[in-house]
Design a protein around this motif. Structure first.
Motif, PDB file in Angstrom:
ATOM      1  N   LEU A   1       7.064   4.307 -13.857  1.00  0.00           N
ATOM      2  CA  LEU A   1       6.609   3.222 -12.647  1.00  0.00           C
ATOM      3  C   LEU A   1       6.304   1.648 -12.819  1.00  0.00           C
ATOM      4  CD1 LEU A   1       4.972   5.893 -10.593  1.00  0.00           C
ATOM      5  CD2 LEU A   1       6.879   5.158  -9.985  1.00  0.00           C
ATOM      6  N   MET A   2       5.624   1.573 -14.112  1.00  0.00           N
ATOM      7  CA  MET A   2       5.356   0.369 -14.532  1.00  0.00           C
ATOM      8  C   MET A   2       6.577  -0.423 -14.989  1.00  0.00           C
ATOM      9  SD  MET A   2       1.723   0.925 -16.273  1.00  0.00           S
ATOM     10  CE  MET A   2       2.268  -0.131 -17.977  1.00  0.00           C
ATOM     11  N   ALA A   3       7.537   0.491 -15.618  1.00  0.00           N
ATOM     12  CA  ALA A   3       8.938  -0.118 -16.061  1.00  0.00           C
ATOM     13  C   ALA A   3       9.655  -0.787 -14.690  1.00  0.00           C
ATOM     14  CB  ALA A   3       9.627   0.651 -16.641  1.00  0.00           C
ATOM     15  N   SER A   4       9.486   0.022 -13.630  1.00  0.00           N
ATOM     16  CA  SER A   4      10.175  -0.600 -12.542  1.00  0.00           C
ATOM     17  C   SER A   4       9.569  -1.933 -11.802  1.00  0.00           C
ATOM     18  CB  SER A   4       9.971   0.521 -11.387  1.00  0.00           C
ATOM     19  OG  SER A   4      10.756   1.774 -11.742  1.00  0.00           O
ATOM     20  N   ALA A   5       8.175  -1.747 -11.880  1.00  0.00           N
ATOM     21  CA  ALA A   5       7.539  -3.070 -11.357  1.00  0.00           C
ATOM     22  C   ALA A   5       7.907  -4.209 -12.286  1.00  0.00           C
ATOM     23  CB  ALA A   5       5.953  -2.894 -11.425  1.00  0.00           C
TER      24      ALA A   5
ATOM     25  N   MET B   1       7.668  15.221  -4.990  1.00  0.00           N
ATOM     26  CA  MET B   1       8.214  14.386  -6.032  1.00  0.00           C
ATOM     27  C   MET B   1       8.933  13.290  -5.499  1.00  0.00           C
ATOM     28  SD  MET B   1       9.907  17.519  -7.861  1.00  0.00           S
ATOM     29  CE  MET B   1      11.062  16.390  -9.009  1.00  0.00           C
ATOM     30  N   ILE B   2       9.511  13.206  -4.551  1.00  0.00           N
ATOM     31  CA  ILE B   2      10.131  12.206  -3.769  1.00  0.00           C
ATOM     32  C   ILE B   2       9.294  10.742  -3.555  1.00  0.00           C
ATOM     33  CG2 ILE B   2      11.324  11.328  -1.573  1.00  0.00           C
ATOM     34  CD1 ILE B   2      12.811  13.953  -1.559  1.00  0.00           C
ATOM     35  N   GLY B   3       8.174  10.681  -3.418  1.00  0.00           N
ATOM     36  CA  GLY B   3       7.265   9.597  -3.361  1.00  0.00           C
ATOM     37  C   GLY B   3       7.193   8.765  -4.594  1.00  0.00           C
ATOM     38  N   VAL B   4       7.238   9.696  -5.638  1.00  0.00           N
ATOM     39  CA  VAL B   4       7.225   8.487  -6.948  1.00  0.00           C
ATOM     40  C   VAL B   4       8.595   8.182  -7.218  1.00  0.00           C
ATOM     41  CG1 VAL B   4       7.365   9.195  -9.280  1.00  0.00           C
ATOM     42  CG2 VAL B   4       5.300  10.034  -8.023  1.00  0.00           C
ATOM     43  N   THR B   5       9.893   9.270  -6.834  1.00  0.00           N
ATOM     44  CA  THR B   5      11.184   8.712  -7.260  1.00  0.00           C
ATOM     45  C   THR B   5      11.543   7.717  -6.339  1.00  0.00           C
ATOM     46  OG1 THR B   5      11.373  11.015  -7.009  1.00  0.00           O
ATOM     47  CG2 THR B   5      13.343   9.782  -7.172  1.00  0.00           C
ATOM     48  N   ALA B   6      11.301   7.396  -5.135  1.00  0.00           N
ATOM     49  CA  ALA B   6      11.419   6.369  -4.449  1.00  0.00           C
ATOM     50  C   ALA B   6      10.731   5.103  -4.502  1.00  0.00           C
ATOM     51  CB  ALA B   6      11.545   6.879  -2.906  1.00  0.00           C
ATOM     52  N   THR B   7       9.588   5.515  -5.019  1.00  0.00           N
ATOM     53  CA  THR B   7       8.832   4.084  -5.322  1.00  0.00           C
ATOM     54  C   THR B   7       9.298   3.392  -6.850  1.00  0.00           C
ATOM     55  OG1 THR B   7       6.765   5.030  -4.540  1.00  0.00           O
ATOM     56  CG2 THR B   7       6.602   3.449  -6.272  1.00  0.00           C
TER      57      THR B   7
ATOM     58  N   VAL C   1       0.776  -1.134  -0.121  1.00  0.00           N
ATOM     59  CA  VAL C   1       0.103   0.196  -0.031  1.00  0.00           C
ATOM     60  C   VAL C   1       0.741   1.262  -0.116  1.00  0.00           C
ATOM     61  CG1 VAL C   1      -1.796   1.233   1.294  1.00  0.00           C
ATOM     62  CG2 VAL C   1      -2.009  -0.986   1.069  1.00  0.00           C
ATOM     63  N   LEU C   2       1.907   1.184   0.723  1.00  0.00           N
ATOM     64  CA  LEU C   2       2.946   2.401   0.943  1.00  0.00           C
ATOM     65  C   LEU C   2       3.596   2.720  -0.676  1.00  0.00           C
ATOM     66  CD1 LEU C   2       4.053   4.056   3.347  1.00  0.00           C
ATOM     67  CD2 LEU C   2       6.002   2.679   3.127  1.00  0.00           C
ATOM     68  N   LEU C   3       3.934   1.443  -1.173  1.00  0.00           N
ATOM     69  CA  LEU C   3       4.590   1.659  -2.476  1.00  0.00           C
ATOM     70  C   LEU C   3       3.532   2.132  -3.718  1.00  0.00           C
ATOM     71  CD1 LEU C   3       7.224  -1.435  -2.618  1.00  0.00           C
ATOM     72  CD2 LEU C   3       7.560   0.687  -2.058  1.00  0.00           C
ATOM     73  N   SER C   4       2.412   1.925  -3.129  1.00  0.00           N
ATOM     74  CA  SER C   4       1.151   2.173  -4.303  1.00  0.00           C
ATOM     75  C   SER C   4       0.824   3.886  -4.026  1.00  0.00           C
ATOM     76  CB  SER C   4      -0.131   1.203  -4.246  1.00  0.00           C
ATOM     77  OG  SER C   4       0.506  -0.020  -4.414  1.00  0.00           O
TER      78      SER C   4
ATOM     79  N   SER D   1      15.522   2.353   3.698  1.00  0.00           N
ATOM     80  CA  SER D   1      15.338   3.827   3.907  1.00  0.00           C
ATOM     81  C   SER D   1      14.419   4.403   2.666  1.00  0.00           C
ATOM     82  CB  SER D   1      16.877   4.207   3.510  1.00  0.00           C
ATOM     83  OG  SER D   1      16.649   5.632   3.153  1.00  0.00           O
ATOM     84  N   LEU D   2      14.659   3.781   1.439  1.00  0.00           N
ATOM     85  CA  LEU D   2      13.588   4.138   0.538  1.00  0.00           C
ATOM     86  C   LEU D   2      12.211   3.917   0.691  1.00  0.00           C
ATOM     87  CD1 LEU D   2      15.255   2.969  -3.095  1.00  0.00           C
ATOM     88  CD2 LEU D   2      14.632   5.240  -2.434  1.00  0.00           C
ATOM     89  N   THR D   3      12.001   3.100   1.522  1.00  0.00           N
ATOM     90  CA  THR D   3      10.530   2.823   1.981  1.00  0.00           C
ATOM     91  C   THR D   3      10.082   3.865   3.054  1.00  0.00           C
ATOM     92  OG1 THR D   3      11.010   0.531   2.093  1.00  0.00           O
ATOM     93  CG2 THR D   3       8.889   1.042   2.931  1.00  0.00           C
ATOM     94  N   THR D   4      11.037   4.539   3.769  1.00  0.00           N
ATOM     95  CA  THR D   4      10.662   5.299   4.732  1.00  0.00           C
ATOM     96  C   THR D   4      10.721   6.755   4.093  1.00  0.00           C
ATOM     97  OG1 THR D   4      12.831   6.035   5.385  1.00  0.00           O
ATOM     98  CG2 THR D   4      11.801   4.390   6.664  1.00  0.00           C
ATOM     99  N   VAL D   5      11.504   6.869   2.837  1.00  0.00           N
ATOM    100  CA  VAL D   5      11.237   8.281   2.333  1.00  0.00           C
ATOM    101  C   VAL D   5      10.037   8.305   1.686  1.00  0.00           C
ATOM    102  CG1 VAL D   5      12.240   9.038  -0.029  1.00  0.00           C
ATOM    103  CG2 VAL D   5      13.741   8.302   1.836  1.00  0.00           C
ATOM    104  N   ILE D   6       9.386   7.246   1.140  1.00  0.00           N
ATOM    105  CA  ILE D   6       8.074   7.171   0.339  1.00  0.00           C
ATOM    106  C   ILE D   6       7.097   7.710   1.564  1.00  0.00           C
ATOM    107  CG2 ILE D   6       6.261   5.842  -0.564  1.00  0.00           C
ATOM    108  CD1 ILE D   6       8.539   3.958  -1.778  1.00  0.00           C
TER     109      ILE D   6
END
Lengths: 129, 277
Positions: free
Chosen positions: A116-120, B207-213, A81-84, B53-58
């Protein structure tokens, strides 16, 4: 005292934006911007709330009990959920820009979604190894 | 990978709280403190530290931006434009990180930290000058109410290609090193692109949320993200960034810049020592 000596005016927020709104090429009216900010704020808050609950309960379970299945599920659900959440934020931005017929920014946000899809996809490739 | 115990989870929770508070104050995302702590102090492999760290950054990005949405401080249009560059950089970084040695990543971390600290110090007295007080901010510019001075601040974005390039590099460095990338974007946006520090920090955090994801997904798929420890770190960072936000609005920008630079010098020195072994 502010460090940045940028332009400062006492005009109320939004009022001096009027000439901007009249030009369709520049799109974004204060109302549309406020709507987008509101929707994005709601999506982010919702994602944070759900993931925080999943991660808190999952963490407590994993440290206090031996039931790995339940805690593992909640922890992974929280992380997913966090990543989404940022992805959902980009999707609602795209929808909002399409509604406003702001094609330039609709295109930009779609490109971000593809990235983002490319990452997945890359993640799945790594996972298979 | 270290064994997960309740005390380790507690230590990581506390570290996350501190990192989150500092990150929210500086607009960095907190990763710049958490990665060295996990890697240098707790001895995690660099990639495991970066993944957590990336997870916390998101989480920080989502929390901070949810609180700021509606205040015009986040420049949405500029953010979405620069995300195209930052997500591309992050994706490439996430993939290459799987093939780069830990000592190389540590030296890169040290190098990036010292460069940014120097930029911050050299630009301490730099001010954005816009001559016309009724300036039109343009498509990408912005206008917000500054709580510190009680004024409405209007700015125009200058040198857009530089902002795009910095965002790409920031995204790349972000997923390689497990930091948000605000460490690169905020100084560039502030010093050269005419964006006031607060707006630059808010837009960067957004922006960082998208970057880190884009980076974190690759680590997660690779199995480098330990869920229990990530949860402890994320919850700590949530608590810390909540506190940092409460306190952040009142802090002066000059003080923020000096603190940011000092912390980066220390982190950099530690990374060079460890990476050089």
């Amino acid at each position: 005292m502010s460090e940045d000596r940028t332009t400062k005016s006492r005009a109320p927020l939004g009022k001096s934006r009027a000439p901007l709104g009249e030009s369709p090429a520049l799109g974004e009216s204060p109302a549309a911007l406020a709507r987008l900010e509101h929707v994005i704020g709601t999506v982010l808050r919702g994602g944070v709330l759900i993931s925080t609950v999943c991660l808190s309960v999952g963490l407590l379970l994993s440290l206090t009990t031996t039931s790995d299945a339940a805690s593992g599920f909640l922890l992974n659900a929280g992380i997913i959920v966090l990543l989404s959440t940022p992805v959902a934020r980009v999707i609602v931005s795209t929808v909002q820009y399409v509604i406003e017929r702001d094609w330039a920014f609709a295109t930009l946000t779609v490109i971000v979604l593809f990235e983002l899809m490319a990452s997945a996809v890359a993640a799945l490739v790594f996972n298979r190894r | 990978m270290p064994v997960v115990t309740a005390s380790l989870a507690l230590i990581i929770f506390a570290a996350g709280t501190v990192a989150g508070a500092l990150g929210a104050l500086l607009g960095l995302g907190g990763g710049v403190f958490l990665v060295p702590f996990l890697n240098l102090v707790l001895g995690f492999p660099f990639s495991a530290a970066a993944a957590i760290s990336l997870t916390t950054v998101i989480a920080t990005s989502s929390t901070v931006s949810a609180g700021r949405a509606g205040k015009q401080l986040i420049n949405m249009k500029l953010g979405m434009l620069l995300e195209v560059a930052t997500a591309a950089g992050s994706f490439l970084g996430g993939v290459t990180a799987q093939f780069v040695a830990q000592s190389v990543l540590q030296k890169m971390f040290g190098f990036v930290a010292v460069i940014v600290a120097l930029i911050m110090l050299s630009r301490l007295r730099h001010r954005n000058v816009i001559l016309d007080p009724a300036a039109d901010p343009g498509v990408l510019g912005g206008r917000y109410h500054d709580a510190e001075s009680g004024c409405t601040v209007t700015y125009r974005v200058k040198r857009l290609p530089l902002a795009v390039a910095a965002s790409f590099v920031a995204g790349n460095v972000s997923s390689l090193l497990g930091i948000g990338g605000g460490i690169i974007k905020v100084p560039v946006l502030n010093a050269w692109c005419g964006i006031p520090l607060r707006a630059a920090a808010a837009t960067s955090a957004f922006m960082i949320g998208v970057t880190a994801t884009a980076g974190a997904v690759v680590y997660y798929g690779h199995g480098l993200l330990q869920p229990t420890l990530a949860a402890a770190a994320v919850l700590g960072v949530q608590l810390g960034s909540w506190g940092g936000m409460k306190f952040g609005a009142a802090a002066s920008t000059k003080w923020l810049k000096i603190l940011m630079a000092a912390v980066l010098f220390i982190v950099s020195a530690m990374m060079f020592v460890r990476g050089g072994r």
